[in-house]
Design a protein around this motif. Sequence first.
Motif, short mmCIF file in Angstrom:
data_model
loop_
_atom_site.label_atom_id
_atom_site.label_comp_id
_atom_site.label_asym_id
_atom_site.label_seq_id
_atom_site.Cartn_x
_atom_site.Cartn_y
_atom_site.Cartn_z
N TYR A 8 0.84 -1.20 0.00
CA TYR A 8 0.00 0.00 0.00
C TYR A 8 0.88 1.25 0.00
O TYR A 8 1.88 1.31 0.70
N ASN A 9 0.46 2.28 -0.75
CA ASN A 9 1.19 3.55 -0.77
C ASN A 9 0.54 4.53 0.19
O ASN A 9 0.11 5.63 -0.19
N LEU A 10 0.45 4.14 1.45
CA LEU A 10 -0.25 4.94 2.45
C LEU A 10 0.39 6.32 2.62
O LEU A 10 -0.32 7.33 2.71
N LYS A 11 1.70 6.38 2.69
CA LYS A 11 2.39 7.67 2.88
C LYS A 11 2.04 8.64 1.75
O LYS A 11 1.71 9.81 2.00
N THR A 38 0.51 9.06 15.23
CA THR A 38 0.49 7.98 14.24
C THR A 38 0.62 8.54 12.83
O THR A 38 1.36 7.99 11.99
N LEU A 39 -0.08 9.64 12.55
CA LEU A 39 0.01 10.25 11.22
C LEU A 39 1.43 10.75 10.94
O LEU A 39 1.95 10.58 9.82
N ASP A 40 2.05 11.34 11.94
CA ASP A 40 3.43 11.80 11.76
C ASP A 40 4.37 10.62 11.48
O ASP A 40 5.27 10.72 10.64
N GLU A 41 4.15 9.51 12.17
CA GLU A 41 4.99 8.33 11.96
C GLU A 41 4.83 7.79 10.54
O GLU A 41 5.80 7.36 9.91
N GLU A 44 6.71 9.78 8.17
CA GLU A 44 8.14 9.50 8.30
C GLU A 44 8.53 8.17 7.65
O GLU A 44 9.71 7.81 7.60
N GLY A 45 7.50 7.44 7.16
CA GLY A 45 7.77 6.18 6.47
C GLY A 45 7.67 4.95 7.34
O GLY A 45 8.04 3.85 6.90
N LYS A 46 7.14 5.10 8.56
CA LYS A 46 7.03 3.96 9.47
C LYS A 46 5.78 3.14 9.18
O LYS A 46 4.77 3.66 8.70
N LYS A 47 5.82 1.86 9.47
CA LYS A 47 4.68 0.97 9.32
C LYS A 47 3.63 1.26 10.38
O LYS A 47 3.94 1.81 11.44
N THR A 48 2.39 0.85 10.12
CA THR A 48 1.33 1.08 11.09
C THR A 48 0.37 -0.10 11.11
O THR A 48 0.49 -1.03 10.31
N ARG A 49 -0.60 -0.04 12.01
CA ARG A 49 -1.55 -1.13 12.18
C ARG A 49 -2.60 -1.12 11.07
O ARG A 49 -2.91 -0.08 10.48
N ILE A 50 -3.23 -2.29 10.84
CA ILE A 50 -4.21 -2.42 9.77
C ILE A 50 -5.46 -1.58 10.04
O ILE A 50 -6.11 -1.09 9.10
N ASP A 51 -5.82 -1.39 11.33
CA ASP A 51 -7.01 -0.59 11.63
C ASP A 51 -6.81 0.87 11.25
O ASP A 51 -7.79 1.58 10.96
N ILE A 52 -5.56 1.33 11.20
CA ILE A 52 -5.28 2.70 10.77
C ILE A 52 -5.56 2.84 9.27
O ILE A 52 -6.11 3.85 8.82
N TYR A 53 -5.21 1.83 8.51
CA TYR A 53 -5.53 1.83 7.08
C TYR A 53 -7.04 1.98 6.87
O TYR A 53 -7.50 2.75 6.04
N GLU A 54 -7.79 1.21 7.64
CA GLU A 54 -9.25 1.24 7.49
C GLU A 54 -9.80 2.63 7.81
O GLU A 54 -10.64 3.16 7.08
#
Length: 283
Positions: A8-11, A38-41, A44-54
């Motif tokens: 995913y290209n979330l950033k 979390t948004l700042d992270e 910065e290119g850091k991975k995050t949890r799947i619920d954040i994607y949702e």
Amino acid sequence: MLKINCDYNLKDDLNFILESEKMNVLELSKKTNISRKTLDEILEGKKTRIDIYEKFYAYLYKNKYRMNRVKEEFIKEKYHNVLFHGSKKGLSEISIEGARKNCDFGKGFYLGENYIQALSFVCETRDSSVYSFRYTLDNLKIKKFQCDMEWMLAICFYRGQLKEYENNSRIYKIIKEIEESDVVIAPIADNKMFYIMSQFTDGEINADVALHSLSASKLGCQYVFRTEKALSNLIPVERYYLSNPERDQCIETLKERSYEIDTKLKLAKREFRSGLYIEEILK
């Protein structure tokens, strides 16, 4: 075997919405219920949890951003030859042996020519996603089908509906051409369409009724990469997150399509009463 290294290209999508809506991270945090930290992270290119994607992609979809559909347009403009695959659990690698034995054309890696096709096959499965691939058909042996009798017989054979006709010369010729090909290009047949094909192979409807009913599908074409040589012509591009609102809308669209096919089947039964049945075609 082909390794899949796209995600995913979330950033990038997060940066896009900040620019598009002319908002800052704090404002987006309030709208999505995602913490500013979390948004700042993510930025910065850091991975995050799947619920954040949702939370993020559901927010986009509810606010009329059709990111995945628009990305499809851009990627086709950029690369021209692009295909899509819906995966129920995500992909780390792909193989020609990955398909179920009773798929439309046997073994191979199955792709569709647009994003909605791929989405429609996995929209009811939680945690599924869609992938895009660049491709070329150079130096490959192609078997191409139209929405016709040859196509319907091939699918019925591979899905196990023609066991009593497996030694028929017409069936043998079709299957031989498929087995000798690197790539099969053919109209997509989902389970709703296969229900109609099953009625044909069971002798309940004739060929004209079946084919005229199936022409209502409008799902486009599938590309089946059946050999390692063919698989090497694929290049993974991006993985697309499927939010719950997008899944739900797709499910509703499929229901409407199902009603259309049912209606066309009923009309075709009235219009084409004198067509040939399976035992007459393969006698």
